[in-house]
Design an enzyme around this catalytic site. Sequence first.
Site, PDB file in Angstrom:
ATOM      1  N   HIS A  67       0.846  -1.193   0.000  1.00  0.00           N
ATOM      2  CA  HIS A  67       0.000   0.000   0.000  1.00  0.00           C
ATOM      3  C   HIS A  67       0.877   1.237   0.000  1.00  0.00           C
ATOM      4  O   HIS A  67       2.102   1.152   0.092  1.00  0.00           O
ATOM      5  CB  HIS A  67      -0.993  -0.016   1.162  1.00  0.00           C
ATOM      6  CG  HIS A  67      -0.399   0.024   2.538  1.00  0.00           C
ATOM      7  ND1 HIS A  67       0.338  -1.014   3.057  1.00  0.00           N
ATOM      8  CD2 HIS A  67      -0.427   0.985   3.515  1.00  0.00           C
ATOM      9  CE1 HIS A  67       0.721  -0.705   4.289  1.00  0.00           C
ATOM     10  NE2 HIS A  67       0.275   0.497   4.585  1.00  0.00           N
ATOM     11  N   HIS A  69       1.350   3.960   1.977  1.00  0.00           N
ATOM     12  CA  HIS A  69       1.860   4.720   3.114  1.00  0.00           C
ATOM     13  C   HIS A  69       3.381   4.871   3.062  1.00  0.00           C
ATOM     14  O   HIS A  69       4.095   3.948   2.661  1.00  0.00           O
ATOM     15  CB  HIS A  69       1.428   4.077   4.433  1.00  0.00           C
ATOM     16  CG  HIS A  69      -0.016   4.307   4.762  1.00  0.00           C
ATOM     17  ND1 HIS A  69      -0.686   3.601   5.733  1.00  0.00           N
ATOM     18  CD2 HIS A  69      -0.921   5.189   4.247  1.00  0.00           C
ATOM     19  CE1 HIS A  69      -1.946   4.020   5.804  1.00  0.00           C
ATOM     20  NE2 HIS A  69      -2.098   4.983   4.910  1.00  0.00           N
ATOM     21  N   ASP A  71       5.728   4.788   5.152  1.00  0.00           N
ATOM     22  CA  ASP A  71       6.582   3.822   5.851  1.00  0.00           C
ATOM     23  C   ASP A  71       6.552   2.443   5.183  1.00  0.00           C
ATOM     24  O   ASP A  71       7.048   1.463   5.755  1.00  0.00           O
ATOM     25  CB  ASP A  71       6.212   3.721   7.336  1.00  0.00           C
ATOM     26  CG  ASP A  71       4.813   3.193   7.581  1.00  0.00           C
ATOM     27  OD1 ASP A  71       3.923   3.443   6.737  1.00  0.00           O
ATOM     28  OD2 ASP A  71       4.598   2.530   8.618  1.00  0.00           O
ATOM     29  N   HIS A  72       6.026   2.377   3.971  1.00  0.00           N
ATOM     30  CA  HIS A  72       6.063   1.149   3.173  1.00  0.00           C
ATOM     31  C   HIS A  72       6.684   1.370   1.800  1.00  0.00           C
ATOM     32  O   HIS A  72       7.081   0.396   1.152  1.00  0.00           O
ATOM     33  CB  HIS A  72       4.646   0.574   3.027  1.00  0.00           C
ATOM     34  CG  HIS A  72       4.091   0.079   4.323  1.00  0.00           C
ATOM     35  ND1 HIS A  72       3.999  -1.250   4.636  1.00  0.00           N
ATOM     36  CD2 HIS A  72       3.640   0.751   5.406  1.00  0.00           C
ATOM     37  CE1 HIS A  72       3.505  -1.381   5.864  1.00  0.00           C
ATOM     38  NE2 HIS A  72       3.277  -0.176   6.342  1.00  0.00           N
ATOM     39  N   HIS A 125      -7.548  -0.812   5.503  1.00  0.00           N
ATOM     40  CA  HIS A 125      -6.514   0.062   6.062  1.00  0.00           C
ATOM     41  C   HIS A 125      -6.251   1.192   5.073  1.00  0.00           C
ATOM     42  O   HIS A 125      -6.220   2.364   5.446  1.00  0.00           O
ATOM     43  CB  HIS A 125      -5.248  -0.752   6.328  1.00  0.00           C
ATOM     44  CG  HIS A 125      -4.119   0.038   6.907  1.00  0.00           C
ATOM     45  ND1 HIS A 125      -4.183   0.596   8.171  1.00  0.00           N
ATOM     46  CD2 HIS A 125      -2.894   0.363   6.416  1.00  0.00           C
ATOM     47  CE1 HIS A 125      -3.052   1.224   8.423  1.00  0.00           C
ATOM     48  NE2 HIS A 125      -2.250   1.108   7.366  1.00  0.00           N
ATOM     49  N   ASP A 144      -0.193  -4.105   6.313  1.00  0.00           N
ATOM     50  CA  ASP A 144      -0.834  -3.619   7.534  1.00  0.00           C
ATOM     51  C   ASP A 144      -2.289  -4.061   7.643  1.00  0.00           C
ATOM     52  O   ASP A 144      -3.080  -3.421   8.347  1.00  0.00           O
ATOM     53  CB  ASP A 144      -0.781  -2.082   7.581  1.00  0.00           C
ATOM     54  CG  ASP A 144       0.605  -1.551   7.906  1.00  0.00           C
ATOM     55  OD1 ASP A 144       1.522  -2.354   8.128  1.00  0.00           O
ATOM     56  OD2 ASP A 144       0.765  -0.310   7.923  1.00  0.00           O
ATOM     57  N   HIS A 182       4.780  -4.632  11.078  1.00  0.00           N
ATOM     58  CA  HIS A 182       5.060  -3.885  12.310  1.00  0.00           C
ATOM     59  C   HIS A 182       5.159  -4.815  13.511  1.00  0.00           C
ATOM     60  O   HIS A 182       4.532  -5.880  13.545  1.00  0.00           O
ATOM     61  CB  HIS A 182       3.957  -2.862  12.590  1.00  0.00           C
ATOM     62  CG  HIS A 182       3.926  -1.715  11.630  1.00  0.00           C
ATOM     63  ND1 HIS A 182       4.703  -0.586  11.794  1.00  0.00           N
ATOM     64  CD2 HIS A 182       3.220  -1.525  10.484  1.00  0.00           C
ATOM     65  CE1 HIS A 182       4.461   0.255  10.794  1.00  0.00           C
ATOM     66  NE2 HIS A 182       3.566  -0.291   9.990  1.00  0.00           N
TER      67      HIS A 182
END
Length: 252
Positions: A67, A69, A71-72, A125, A144, A182
Amino acid sequence: MGVHAEHRRVVMGLEVLRVPVLRDNYVWLAHDPASGETVAIDPAVAQPVLDAAAERGWQITQIWNTHWHADHIGGNAEIKAATGCFITGPAAEAPRIPTLDRQVTEGDSVMLGEHTAYVLEVPAHTAGHIAYHMPGEPLIFIGDTLFAMGCGRLFEGTAEQMFANMQRLSHLDPETAVYCAHEYTQSNGRFALVAEPDNEAIRHRMAEVDVARSNGEATVPTTIALELATNPFMRARNASELAERRAAKDAF
């Protein structure tokens, strides 16, 4: 093995390595010795991932994003510049992932050497969240959507969508290794104890998790079987119950 040490697991000829980055993110490197190919899944940052691959003599040839985001996908551009790798991600989120070379949707497949991963659409998400499922191993890179004893927040989707995701994942091979992105297990487990106070499996698991975390050890990957026994979101009886649990966890 500490949380900042490597996780290495060999399945059906694939080697999967955990690379801890940022505060609680895990980037996964999957290496196929037969072809020499290595894929980085959801690289939040570049250098630790490049370093982990270089230490093992691995060449990153692909990136798979679940996805959009930051942090990905934050390491995409730098890793691509360093390696020339090919980047695959969700078609529905392509405008938010400018580094993509290939856009995939439900039912598409990607290859790592001769190993096939099938794309599953698991929105909630984020609106276009996907997962990469390798039934032959069996394993799934889930981003996530599913966590150990938890699920992703409903940022762009609904409880109905997340309930459908949980139902779908519950029908995978129970031994499927679940690679989430995570280290949230301890906080998720504390909520799970409240959500299902009579669940002995959760209490037993949390005792192990608390010991592991006190020793600085990671708690993922998990398995579908373990989540079926201890994850209050996967165990929710309907979308309404999942919604209630998600709202309670958000405020926990």
